[in-house]
Design a protein around this motif. Structure first.
Motif, PDB file in Angstrom:
ATOM      1  N   VAL A  43     -37.493 -19.454  10.230  1.00  0.00           N
ATOM      2  CA  VAL A  43     -36.509 -20.511  10.441  1.00  0.00           C
ATOM      3  C   VAL A  43     -37.321 -21.786  10.582  1.00  0.00           C
ATOM      4  O   VAL A  43     -38.156 -21.897  11.477  1.00  0.00           O
ATOM      5  CB  VAL A  43     -35.643 -20.250  11.693  1.00  0.00           C
ATOM      6  N   VAL A  44     -37.089 -22.722   9.668  1.00  0.00           N
ATOM      7  CA  VAL A  44     -37.893 -23.935   9.628  1.00  0.00           C
ATOM      8  C   VAL A  44     -37.085 -25.142  10.096  1.00  0.00           C
ATOM      9  O   VAL A  44     -35.875 -25.197   9.923  1.00  0.00           O
ATOM     10  CB  VAL A  44     -38.447 -24.185   8.206  1.00  0.00           C
ATOM     11  N   TYR A  45     -37.794 -26.091  10.711  1.00  0.00           N
ATOM     12  CA  TYR A  45     -37.154 -27.349  11.090  1.00  0.00           C
ATOM     13  C   TYR A  45     -38.173 -28.474  11.004  1.00  0.00           C
ATOM     14  O   TYR A  45     -39.381 -28.249  11.037  1.00  0.00           O
ATOM     15  CB  TYR A  45     -36.522 -27.275  12.480  1.00  0.00           C
ATOM     16  N   CYS A  46     -37.652 -29.691  10.885  1.00  0.00           N
ATOM     17  CA  CYS A  46     -38.488 -30.893  10.908  1.00  0.00           C
ATOM     18  C   CYS A  46     -37.866 -31.873  11.897  1.00  0.00           C
ATOM     19  O   CYS A  46     -37.205 -31.449  12.842  1.00  0.00           O
ATOM     20  CB  CYS A  46     -38.670 -31.482   9.508  1.00  0.00           C
ATOM     21  N   ALA A  47     -38.042 -33.171  11.654  1.00  0.00           N
ATOM     22  CA  ALA A  47     -37.589 -34.176  12.619  1.00  0.00           C
ATOM     23  C   ALA A  47     -36.077 -34.208  12.786  1.00  0.00           C
ATOM     24  O   ALA A  47     -35.588 -34.360  13.894  1.00  0.00           O
ATOM     25  CB  ALA A  47     -38.102 -35.556  12.211  1.00  0.00           C
ATOM     26  N   GLY A  48     -35.342 -34.092  11.710  1.00  0.00           N
ATOM     27  CA  GLY A  48     -33.890 -34.164  11.812  1.00  0.00           C
ATOM     28  C   GLY A  48     -33.248 -34.415  10.468  1.00  0.00           C
ATOM     29  O   GLY A  48     -33.902 -34.289   9.430  1.00  0.00           O
ATOM     30  N   PRO A  49     -31.982 -34.804  10.488  1.00  0.00           N
ATOM     31  CA  PRO A  49     -31.233 -34.980   9.240  1.00  0.00           C
ATOM     32  C   PRO A  49     -31.827 -36.024   8.295  1.00  0.00           C
ATOM     33  O   PRO A  49     -31.583 -35.987   7.103  1.00  0.00           O
ATOM     34  CB  PRO A  49     -29.840 -35.418   9.706  1.00  0.00           C
ATOM     35  N   HIS A  50     -32.626 -36.935   8.835  1.00  0.00           N
ATOM     36  CA  HIS A  50     -33.243 -37.974   8.020  1.00  0.00           C
ATOM     37  C   HIS A  50     -34.537 -37.509   7.364  1.00  0.00           C
ATOM     38  O   HIS A  50     -35.179 -38.268   6.656  1.00  0.00           O
ATOM     39  CB  HIS A  50     -33.529 -39.203   8.892  1.00  0.00           C
ATOM     40  N   CYS A  51     -34.920 -36.254   7.581  1.00  0.00           N
ATOM     41  CA  CYS A  51     -36.193 -35.712   7.114  1.00  0.00           C
ATOM     42  C   CYS A  51     -35.921 -34.513   6.208  1.00  0.00           C
ATOM     43  O   CYS A  51     -35.111 -33.657   6.548  1.00  0.00           O
ATOM     44  CB  CYS A  51     -37.006 -35.288   8.330  1.00  0.00           C
ATOM     45  N   ASN A  52     -36.595 -34.435   5.076  1.00  0.00           N
ATOM     46  CA  ASN A  52     -36.404 -33.279   4.207  1.00  0.00           C
ATOM     47  C   ASN A  52     -37.602 -32.328   4.213  1.00  0.00           C
ATOM     48  O   ASN A  52     -37.725 -31.464   3.370  1.00  0.00           O
ATOM     49  CB  ASN A  52     -36.047 -33.705   2.778  1.00  0.00           C
ATOM     50  N   GLY A  53     -38.470 -32.480   5.201  1.00  0.00           N
ATOM     51  CA  GLY A  53     -39.628 -31.593   5.312  1.00  0.00           C
ATOM     52  C   GLY A  53     -39.244 -30.133   5.453  1.00  0.00           C
ATOM     53  O   GLY A  53     -39.886 -29.252   4.876  1.00  0.00           O
ATOM     54  N   VAL A  74     -43.880 -22.234  16.226  1.00  0.00           N
ATOM     55  CA  VAL A  74     -45.262 -22.368  15.785  1.00  0.00           C
ATOM     56  C   VAL A  74     -45.326 -23.576  14.862  1.00  0.00           C
ATOM     57  O   VAL A  74     -44.327 -23.959  14.254  1.00  0.00           O
ATOM     58  CB  VAL A  74     -45.774 -21.097  15.065  1.00  0.00           C
ATOM     59  N   ASN A  75     -46.479 -24.186  14.776  1.00  0.00           N
ATOM     60  CA  ASN A  75     -46.634 -25.365  13.930  1.00  0.00           C
ATOM     61  C   ASN A  75     -47.377 -25.001  12.652  1.00  0.00           C
ATOM     62  O   ASN A  75     -48.546 -24.640  12.687  1.00  0.00           O
ATOM     63  CB  ASN A  75     -47.390 -26.446  14.694  1.00  0.00           C
ATOM     64  N   ILE A  76     -46.659 -25.068  11.547  1.00  0.00           N
ATOM     65  CA  ILE A  76     -47.269 -24.923  10.222  1.00  0.00           C
ATOM     66  C   ILE A  76     -46.692 -26.044   9.365  1.00  0.00           C
ATOM     67  O   ILE A  76     -45.569 -25.919   8.857  1.00  0.00           O
ATOM     68  CB  ILE A  76     -46.984 -23.548   9.570  1.00  0.00           C
ATOM     69  N   PRO A  77     -47.418 -27.144   9.247  1.00  0.00           N
ATOM     70  CA  PRO A  77     -46.916 -28.235   8.416  1.00  0.00           C
ATOM     71  C   PRO A  77     -46.605 -27.755   6.997  1.00  0.00           C
ATOM     72  O   PRO A  77     -47.287 -26.869   6.467  1.00  0.00           O
ATOM     73  CB  PRO A  77     -48.062 -29.247   8.428  1.00  0.00           C
ATOM     74  N   THR A  78     -45.599 -28.347   6.395  1.00  0.00           N
ATOM     75  CA  THR A  78     -45.143 -27.936   5.065  1.00  0.00           C
ATOM     76  C   THR A  78     -46.298 -27.812   4.092  1.00  0.00           C
ATOM     77  O   THR A  78     -46.389 -26.824   3.358  1.00  0.00           O
ATOM     78  CB  THR A  78     -44.088 -28.930   4.534  1.00  0.00           C
ATOM     79  N   ARG A  79     -47.179 -28.775   4.070  1.00  0.00           N
ATOM     80  CA  ARG A  79     -48.293 -28.754   3.110  1.00  0.00           C
ATOM     81  C   ARG A  79     -49.274 -27.622   3.362  1.00  0.00           C
ATOM     82  O   ARG A  79     -50.060 -27.284   2.483  1.00  0.00           O
ATOM     83  CB  ARG A  79     -49.011 -30.099   3.116  1.00  0.00           C
ATOM     84  N   LEU A 108     -39.819 -19.150  14.341  1.00  0.00           N
ATOM     85  CA  LEU A 108     -39.386 -20.535  14.281  1.00  0.00           C
ATOM     86  C   LEU A 108     -40.598 -21.398  13.938  1.00  0.00           C
ATOM     87  O   LEU A 108     -41.618 -21.333  14.634  1.00  0.00           O
ATOM     88  CB  LEU A 108     -38.776 -20.958  15.615  1.00  0.00           C
ATOM     89  N   VAL A 109     -40.487 -22.180  12.864  1.00  0.00           N
ATOM     90  CA  VAL A 109     -41.624 -22.959  12.379  1.00  0.00           C
ATOM     91  C   VAL A 109     -41.292 -24.446  12.375  1.00  0.00           C
ATOM     92  O   VAL A 109     -40.356 -24.883  11.700  1.00  0.00           O
ATOM     93  CB  VAL A 109     -42.036 -22.529  10.949  1.00  0.00           C
ATOM     94  N   ASP A 110     -42.068 -25.197  13.128  1.00  0.00           N
ATOM     95  CA  ASP A 110     -42.007 -26.658  13.113  1.00  0.00           C
ATOM     96  C   ASP A 110     -42.931 -27.091  11.984  1.00  0.00           C
ATOM     97  O   ASP A 110     -44.140 -26.829  12.022  1.00  0.00           O
ATOM     98  CB  ASP A 110     -42.492 -27.188  14.466  1.00  0.00           C
ATOM     99  N   VAL A 111     -42.383 -27.744  10.976  1.00  0.00           N
ATOM    100  CA  VAL A 111     -43.174 -28.085   9.792  1.00  0.00           C
ATOM    101  C   VAL A 111     -43.710 -29.524   9.827  1.00  0.00           C
ATOM    102  O   VAL A 111     -44.246 -30.012   8.839  1.00  0.00           O
ATOM    103  CB  VAL A 111     -42.374 -27.824   8.485  1.00  0.00           C
ATOM    104  N   ARG A 112     -43.595 -30.183  10.970  1.00  0.00           N
ATOM    105  CA  ARG A 112     -44.102 -31.542  11.119  1.00  0.00           C
ATOM    106  C   ARG A 112     -45.617 -31.528  11.343  1.00  0.00           C
ATOM    107  O   ARG A 112     -46.231 -30.468  11.438  1.00  0.00           O
ATOM    108  CB  ARG A 112     -43.399 -32.244  12.284  1.00  0.00           C
ATOM    109  N   THR A 113     -46.198 -32.686  11.465  1.00  0.00           N
ATOM    110  CA  THR A 113     -47.646 -32.786  11.680  1.00  0.00           C
ATOM    111  C   THR A 113     -48.032 -32.236  13.052  1.00  0.00           C
ATOM    112  O   THR A 113     -47.201 -32.216  13.976  1.00  0.00           O
ATOM    113  CB  THR A 113     -48.114 -34.254  11.597  1.00  0.00           C
ATOM    114  N   PRO A 114     -49.293 -31.832  13.214  1.00  0.00           N
ATOM    115  CA  PRO A 114     -49.738 -31.361  14.528  1.00  0.00           C
ATOM    116  C   PRO A 114     -49.546 -32.391  15.642  1.00  0.00           C
ATOM    117  O   PRO A 114     -49.205 -32.026  16.768  1.00  0.00           O
ATOM    118  CB  PRO A 114     -51.221 -31.052  14.304  1.00  0.00           C
ATOM    119  N   ALA A 115     -49.734 -33.678  15.354  1.00  0.00           N
ATOM    120  CA  ALA A 115     -49.557 -34.705  16.389  1.00  0.00           C
ATOM    121  C   ALA A 115     -48.104 -34.785  16.850  1.00  0.00           C
ATOM    122  O   ALA A 115     -47.831 -34.876  18.054  1.00  0.00           O
ATOM    123  CB  ALA A 115     -50.024 -36.061  15.862  1.00  0.00           C
TER     124      ALA A 115
END
Length: 140
Positions: free
Chosen positions: A95-105, A73-78, A55-62
């Protein structure tokens, strides 16, 4: 007393475009499940089955540190790259996720992973969906 069903003279906006034939609908929904999963299935698999995905959280480390799905685990998209994924076998399902439906990260991350030849699914709803399901967050 029997009541005849009311049939409107004009179809509703829902029925105006007819539903697809059942076989086409089945093919569509089966294909859709090959591309995405949801928060409840991720939670269930993580807590009641052998976890066979990363499971990968693609948001920023903060944002990750402020609250993320437990076990992610945190691996930002970039930062997704062959070098960053070198420790994972080639057949690892991400399996990747970001903030929610308003985010296309997560969509961008899924595309990037797919182009690298990696198996990938998107967790629909993202963190917002996770919270909406009443599931807890981890913080670092």
């Amino acid at each position: 007393m029997t009541t005849a069903a009311y049939i409107p003279a004009f179809p509703s906006v829902v029925a105006k475009a007819p539903a697809a034939p059942s076989q086409a609908a089945a093919a569509h929904f089966e294909a859709k499940l090959a591309f995405e999963t949801d928060c409840a299935d991720v939670w269930y698999a993580t807590n009641h089955e052998t976890k066979d995905f990363v499971l990968v959280d693609v948001r920023t480390p903060a944002l990750y540190a402020a609250g993320h799905v437990p076990g992610a685990v945190n691996i930002p998209t970039r930062q997704l790259s062959e070098a960053r994924l070198a420790d994972y076998p080639a057949d690892t399902l991400f399996v990747v996720y970001c903030a929610g439906p308003h985010c296309n990260g997560s969509t961008k991350a899924a595309l990037k992973l797919a182009r690298m030849g990696r198996p990938v699914k998107e967790m629909i709803g993202g963190l917002t969906g996770w919270i909406d399901e009443g599931l807890g967050l981890a913080r670092t």
